[in-house]
Design a protein around this motif. Structure first.
Motif, PDB file in Angstrom:
ATOM      1  N   GLY A 641      -6.581 -12.099   2.873  1.00  0.00           N
ATOM      2  CA  GLY A 641      -7.067 -12.782   1.677  1.00  0.00           C
ATOM      3  C   GLY A 641      -6.052 -13.010   0.595  1.00  0.00           C
ATOM      4  O   GLY A 641      -6.409 -13.364  -0.523  1.00  0.00           O
ATOM      5  N   ILE A 642      -4.747 -12.829   0.836  1.00  0.00           N
ATOM      6  CA  ILE A 642      -3.739 -12.956  -0.217  1.00  0.00           C
ATOM      7  C   ILE A 642      -2.743 -14.055   0.140  1.00  0.00           C
ATOM      8  O   ILE A 642      -2.272 -14.123   1.280  1.00  0.00           O
ATOM      9  CB  ILE A 642      -2.982 -11.635  -0.418  1.00  0.00           C
ATOM     10  N   HIS A 643      -2.414 -14.889  -0.814  1.00  0.00           N
ATOM     11  CA  HIS A 643      -1.432 -15.949  -0.597  1.00  0.00           C
ATOM     12  C   HIS A 643      -0.214 -15.729  -1.491  1.00  0.00           C
ATOM     13  O   HIS A 643      -0.337 -15.314  -2.635  1.00  0.00           O
ATOM     14  CB  HIS A 643      -2.045 -17.315  -0.937  1.00  0.00           C
ATOM     15  N   ASP A 644       0.983 -16.058  -0.966  1.00  0.00           N
ATOM     16  CA  ASP A 644       2.229 -16.070  -1.747  1.00  0.00           C
ATOM     17  C   ASP A 644       2.501 -14.766  -2.481  1.00  0.00           C
ATOM     18  O   ASP A 644       2.774 -14.757  -3.681  1.00  0.00           O
ATOM     19  CB  ASP A 644       2.210 -17.227  -2.766  1.00  0.00           C
ATOM     20  N   VAL A 645       2.401 -13.677  -1.785  1.00  0.00           N
ATOM     21  CA  VAL A 645       2.696 -12.376  -2.397  1.00  0.00           C
ATOM     22  C   VAL A 645       3.782 -11.682  -1.573  1.00  0.00           C
ATOM     23  O   VAL A 645       3.707 -11.652  -0.342  1.00  0.00           O
ATOM     24  CB  VAL A 645       1.434 -11.483  -2.442  1.00  0.00           C
ATOM     25  N   ALA A 646       4.790 -11.126  -2.286  1.00  0.00           N
ATOM     26  CA  ALA A 646       5.877 -10.415  -1.594  1.00  0.00           C
ATOM     27  C   ALA A 646       5.351  -9.118  -0.982  1.00  0.00           C
ATOM     28  O   ALA A 646       4.581  -8.397  -1.616  1.00  0.00           O
ATOM     29  CB  ALA A 646       7.003 -10.119  -2.573  1.00  0.00           C
ATOM     30  N   VAL A 647       5.752  -8.849   0.261  1.00  0.00           N
ATOM     31  CA  VAL A 647       5.358  -7.610   0.942  1.00  0.00           C
ATOM     32  C   VAL A 647       6.613  -6.825   1.276  1.00  0.00           C
ATOM     33  O   VAL A 647       7.588  -7.382   1.773  1.00  0.00           O
ATOM     34  CB  VAL A 647       4.576  -7.915   2.230  1.00  0.00           C
ATOM     35  N   ARG A 648       6.593  -5.501   0.992  1.00  0.00           N
ATOM     36  CA  ARG A 648       7.743  -4.668   1.346  1.00  0.00           C
ATOM     37  C   ARG A 648       7.229  -3.312   1.836  1.00  0.00           C
ATOM     38  O   ARG A 648       6.096  -2.918   1.548  1.00  0.00           O
ATOM     39  CB  ARG A 648       8.697  -4.489   0.154  1.00  0.00           C
ATOM     40  N   PHE A 649       8.087  -2.605   2.583  1.00  0.00           N
ATOM     41  CA  PHE A 649       7.707  -1.314   3.151  1.00  0.00           C
ATOM     42  C   PHE A 649       8.032  -0.194   2.173  1.00  0.00           C
ATOM     43  O   PHE A 649       9.073  -0.220   1.517  1.00  0.00           O
ATOM     44  CB  PHE A 649       8.465  -1.061   4.455  1.00  0.00           C
ATOM     45  N   SER A 650       7.149   0.811   2.072  1.00  0.00           N
ATOM     46  CA  SER A 650       7.415   1.955   1.202  1.00  0.00           C
ATOM     47  C   SER A 650       8.484   2.842   1.837  1.00  0.00           C
ATOM     48  O   SER A 650       8.557   2.960   3.063  1.00  0.00           O
ATOM     49  CB  SER A 650       6.138   2.776   0.997  1.00  0.00           C
ATOM     50  N   LYS A 651       9.288   3.478   0.989  1.00  0.00           N
ATOM     51  CA  LYS A 651      10.324   4.389   1.479  1.00  0.00           C
ATOM     52  C   LYS A 651       9.799   5.817   1.634  1.00  0.00           C
ATOM     53  O   LYS A 651      10.427   6.647   2.272  1.00  0.00           O
ATOM     54  CB  LYS A 651      11.517   4.377   0.520  1.00  0.00           C
ATOM     55  N   CYS A 652       8.635   6.094   1.037  1.00  0.00           N
ATOM     56  CA  CYS A 652       8.132   7.470   1.069  1.00  0.00           C
ATOM     57  C   CYS A 652       7.608   7.865   2.447  1.00  0.00           C
ATOM     58  O   CYS A 652       7.753   9.006   2.879  1.00  0.00           O
ATOM     59  CB  CYS A 652       7.057   7.686   0.003  1.00  0.00           C
ATOM     60  N   CYS A 653       6.980   6.900   3.181  1.00  0.00           N
ATOM     61  CA  CYS A 653       6.390   7.263   4.475  1.00  0.00           C
ATOM     62  C   CYS A 653       6.908   6.421   5.637  1.00  0.00           C
ATOM     63  O   CYS A 653       6.569   6.681   6.789  1.00  0.00           O
ATOM     64  CB  CYS A 653       4.865   7.175   4.403  1.00  0.00           C
ATOM     65  N   THR A 672       3.102  -3.198  -1.539  1.00  0.00           N
ATOM     66  CA  THR A 672       3.885  -2.209  -0.787  1.00  0.00           C
ATOM     67  C   THR A 672       3.021  -1.680   0.351  1.00  0.00           C
ATOM     68  O   THR A 672       1.858  -1.327   0.143  1.00  0.00           O
ATOM     69  CB  THR A 672       4.300  -1.038  -1.696  1.00  0.00           C
ATOM     70  N   ILE A 673       3.616  -1.621   1.549  1.00  0.00           N
ATOM     71  CA  ILE A 673       2.888  -1.167   2.733  1.00  0.00           C
ATOM     72  C   ILE A 673       3.149   0.325   2.952  1.00  0.00           C
ATOM     73  O   ILE A 673       4.291   0.774   3.005  1.00  0.00           O
ATOM     74  CB  ILE A 673       3.315  -1.965   3.983  1.00  0.00           C
ATOM     75  N   HIS A 674       2.059   1.103   3.069  1.00  0.00           N
ATOM     76  CA  HIS A 674       2.128   2.547   3.315  1.00  0.00           C
ATOM     77  C   HIS A 674       1.365   2.890   4.592  1.00  0.00           C
ATOM     78  O   HIS A 674       0.465   2.145   5.006  1.00  0.00           O
ATOM     79  CB  HIS A 674       1.477   3.339   2.171  1.00  0.00           C
ATOM     80  N   ARG A 675       1.697   4.042   5.199  1.00  0.00           N
ATOM     81  CA  ARG A 675       0.842   4.608   6.238  1.00  0.00           C
ATOM     82  C   ARG A 675      -0.420   5.160   5.595  1.00  0.00           C
ATOM     83  O   ARG A 675      -0.376   5.621   4.448  1.00  0.00           O
ATOM     84  CB  ARG A 675       1.569   5.735   6.975  1.00  0.00           C
TER      85      ARG A 675
END
Length: 784
Positions: A641-653, A672-675
């Motif tokens: 459901g999201i358009h034109d948004v930056a996605v990045r991976f978290s460094k914590c997990c 930010t993508i997390h487990r």
């Protein structure tokens, strides 16, 4: 299978008994750290508080304390602590700690009320109306300190918070005494907090609050804070130490009792009235000596000490003579803190002796007044005068103790750079234990950090003496100005009006915080214009080397961000700091570039992202679409459901394909993508959970793309262990990007590793192979 099941019945029973003994030892020590009995009833606690106050309070009028208890009890009536107890128990315990320090009734009332402004509907103005401005000022100061957050990683925030603390202390020193009592009770009940919170509080306590307690001479508070912090920061070392000490506890007690009895007989025969008793050294002090001096427990001289308390200073030295006739002194182990007190006004004679069976032990000799100051520090001077002159209570002799606080306040005015302020403060706190005592030509004693040179001495006299210094004499002989000073040296500084001022090289040799601060101050003030020009040149040159145009970066909004980040009041001060080396041009440039790029991106706000997600979801529900629209992003991630948004991976997990994942909307930086099992996500406050959003791995993701992952491997250490581990990574063509290995005293190796894999299947196969290596106990993936 449990390892104990492999043992024969006799060995298993022996192991069980040893385990029970260790648990008993630990329980005894934990109980000893909690110097106050647990009370289930607030009323019983209040009775204990009243008894404690009446032991030293000259007046029977305790109406202010009773009123404070009733007001606090009513304000906190519906609140509970994490332990499940009524909240009022905490303020009551704080009040009892303050009463044990024999503080005035205003301090105790403030201790009872210290949380009402922050946690209840009561205001500072209402407290002032009910109890007076004095109590309200202390409560307000403690409340503001309670709102400060401590983070070793955020230097600017930490420095700003500590500046506020010292300003509150300057208004009324009782603010920090109530805060220390508050911290002590919180440390006593830290077992009810989450593990990560326990570590944070223990680290903050040992870095900041314990050194402040020592600076103010509050040995009772300082020692317990240290031991409680050690228990959570180094639990393995703490319980091992407890076990070792308790193994020979009865032998040591018998030895001390024998020494005490022998000393008592000789002291009485010499006609000296004295109290004599044995004292055990607290755990953190033993631990610190073992670590710093690389000693075993058996090599520590002063595991226990005999303390002799007499009436007069003359009796102190007379008792010392008796002791040195009885036992052989250890050369170089005599310290006269009566003639040369410590900076916190601690006074005592310390001498290490050889006992009858060759065991070394320490004897401390002091007067009753010295003992009171040693135990209670600055609190020893808060006397009640109302019984004699009817005036309000206040400090009488704390002037010298507050010199340190005044110096801190002086730094606050001189140092606009927060990092430099933090560096000086921590250096000053850490150097406190190690001192050297030297004399001026007039016979005045100067206390300096161990390793100090004649330059440190010059600046301890006056900044003008240091700035005009051209030479020095030590014990009548001309010496190089970097000559290290030793106890008893007589130092004379040679100055000249033609001196060009200090050299930058002096900063490499001086040890005292005072000298470093005053040398830096001279360079800032004397050469500010030159430093501004040099800073401007360095910044422009650095921008050019990075292909940037400096004029594009120096916008008022960006400059304001840099000044706020590094704690400066104007741009010239930033340039001057770059010019004299207090700040790196790269740091400033990176912040300016960060501001500019954030400005250019014009990213959607968090609320815009969430509104967009909700709107898309609703429109698809209305259209009857079974599979909601998804957007594919770099790294094979789809966010619903999201358009034109930056996605990045978290460094914590460090999520990798195959993990269950979730998105978190960050401020101005997209998603930010997390487990889903990430510690940070699991501990997310309820108010923040609205910012979580569904995410999943795209089925058509690039199979060749690799992802960073971290594991922890536990093993019984042996030769060739790392070779076997490396072989498995080499066979799979996996490059290890980071590795950290540490081994405990028991031989258990803990290995942290970071490397790249393509999926959870590859990681699972790798960890199974690692577990098959001989001596490997377990392999865990880091959760954040």
């Amino acid at each position: 299978m449990d390892n104990t099941q492999k043992l024969n019945p006799i060995d298993r029973e022996k192991l069980r008994r040893e385990d029970e003994k260790l648990k008993k030892d630990v329980a005894e020590v934990d109980a000893s750290l909690k110097t106050m009995e647990d009370f289930s009833s607030p009323e019983k606690l209040y009775e204990e508080l009243v008894r404690s106050v009446k032991k030293y309070h000259p007046s029977t009028d305790l109406s202010m304390i009773e009123k404070a208890y009733r007001v606090a009890s009513d304000a906190h009536k519906d609140q509970k602590r994490k332990s499940g107890e009524p909240y009022i128990i905490h303020p009551l315990c704080v009040g009892i700690i303050l009463a044990d320090l024999e503080l005035d009734k205003e301090s105790i009332a403030a201790g009872l009320l210290h949380d009402v402004v922050e946690d209840t509907v009561l205001t500072k103005e209402q407290v002032a109306e009910l109890f007076g401005d004095e109590v309200a000022l202390i409560v307000d100061g403690v409340t503001k300190l309670g709102q400060l957050s401590y983070s070793a990683d955020k230097v600017e925030e930490q420095a700003e918070n500590l500046r506020k603390m010292f300003l509150a202390m300057a208004k009324d020193i009782r603010v920090i005494m109530v805060k220390l009592a508050d911290r002590l009770h919180n440390m006593r009940t830290l077992q009810y907090m989450r593990p990560e919170k326990q570590l944070e509080k223990a680290r903050e306590t040992i870095d900041i609050y314990s050194p402040i307690a020592q600076r103010l001479g509050l040995a009772k508070i300082k020692n317990e804070l240290d031991d409680l912090s050690l228990k959570y920061l180094e639990p393995e070392a703490y319980y091992d130490l407890v076990h070792q000490i308790n193994q020979k506890k009865s032998e040591r007690e018998a030895f001390v009792e024998e020494i005490v009895e022998e000393v008592r007989v000789q002291i009485e025969d010499a006609g000296i009235e004295a109290q004599i008793y044995g004292r055990a050294k607290h755990f953190f002090s033993i631990y610190k000596k073992m670590v710093n001096q690389h000693k075993t427990l058996d090599q520590i001289y002063d595991l226990f000490a005999v303390r002799i308390i007499v009436e007069t200073v003359k009796d102190c030295y007379a008792a010392l003579g008796v002791i040195h006739e009885m036992y052989t002194p250890v050369p170089g182990r005599f310290k006269d803190y009566i003639a040369m007190p410590k900076p916190n006004m601690y006074q005592s004679l310390h001498t290490t002796l050889i006992g009858p069976n060759g065991t070394p032990f320490e004897i401390q000799i002091r007067t009753f007044e010295m003992h009171r100051v040693a135990e209670y520090g600055i609190a020893a001077h808060w006397k009640y005068k109302e019984a004699s002159d009817g005036k309000t209570p206040g400090p009488e002799q704390e002037e010298e103790k507050l010199n340190w606080l005044r110096q801190i306040l002086e730094w606050q005015q001189d140092l606009s750079d927060n990092r430099e302020f933090m560096s000086l403060l921590k250096s000053d706190l850490n150097l406190f234990n190690e001192n050297v005592y030297v004399f001026s030509p007039a016979g005045d004693v100067k206390t300096l950090p161990a390793g100090s040179c004649t330059i440190d001495f010059a600046y301890s006299v006056h900044s003008a003496v240091g700035n005009r210094m051209v030479g020095a004499r030590v014990n009548g002989k001309l010496v190089p100005i970097e000559t290290e000073l030793h106890n008893g040296d007589r130092v004379e500084i040679i100055t000249s009006q033609n001196s060009k001022g200090p050299s930058r090289d002096w900063l490499k040799v001086v040890k005292s915080t005072q000298a470093k601060n005053r040398i830096n101050k001279w360079f800032r003030e004397e050469k500010k214009e030159d430093n501004i020009l040099r800073g401007k040149e360095l910044l422009t040159s650095y921008a050019h080397s990075k292909g940037r145009t400096i004029s594009d970066l120096l916008k008022p909004a960006y400059i304001e961000k840099v000044m706020h980040k590094y704690g400066f009041q104007d741009w010239d001060s930033v340039l001057a700091a770059i010019g004299h080396g207090g700040l790196k041009e790269g740091q400033v440039m990176n912040k300016l570039v960060e501001c500019m790029e954030r400005d250019r991106k014009m990213q959607m706000t968090d609320q815009d992202v969430l509104d967009s997600a909700a709107a898309n979801a609703q429109s698809q529900d209305k259209a009857g679409v079974n599979d909601p629209e998804v957007l594919k992003h770099k790294g094979g991630i789809t966010v619903r459901g999201i358009h034109d948004v930056a996605v990045r991976f978290s460094k914590c997990c460090s999520p990798i394909p195959g993990d269950e994942i979730v998105g978190f909307v960050t401020r101005g930086r997209g998603i930010t993508i997390h487990r889903t099992d990430c510690i940070n996500i699991m501990n997310l406050p309820e108010a923040e959970r609205s910012r979580l959003i569904e995410a999943e791995w795209a089925p058509e993701q690039d199979k060749g793309e690799s992802y960073s992952v971290s594991i922890v491997l536990y093993a019984n250490n042996r030769t060739g262990l790392l070779v076997d581990i490396s072989k498995i990574f080499t066979e799979r063509d996996i490059d290890v990007s980071a590795m950290n290995v540490r081994t405990s005293k028991q031989g258990t190796a803990t290995i942290d590793m970071t490397f790249h894999v393509r999926s959870t299947n590859e990681l699972r196969d790798l960890t199974e192979k690692l577990r098959q290596i001989p001596n490997v106990l377990d392999v865990e993936r880091q959760k954040g």
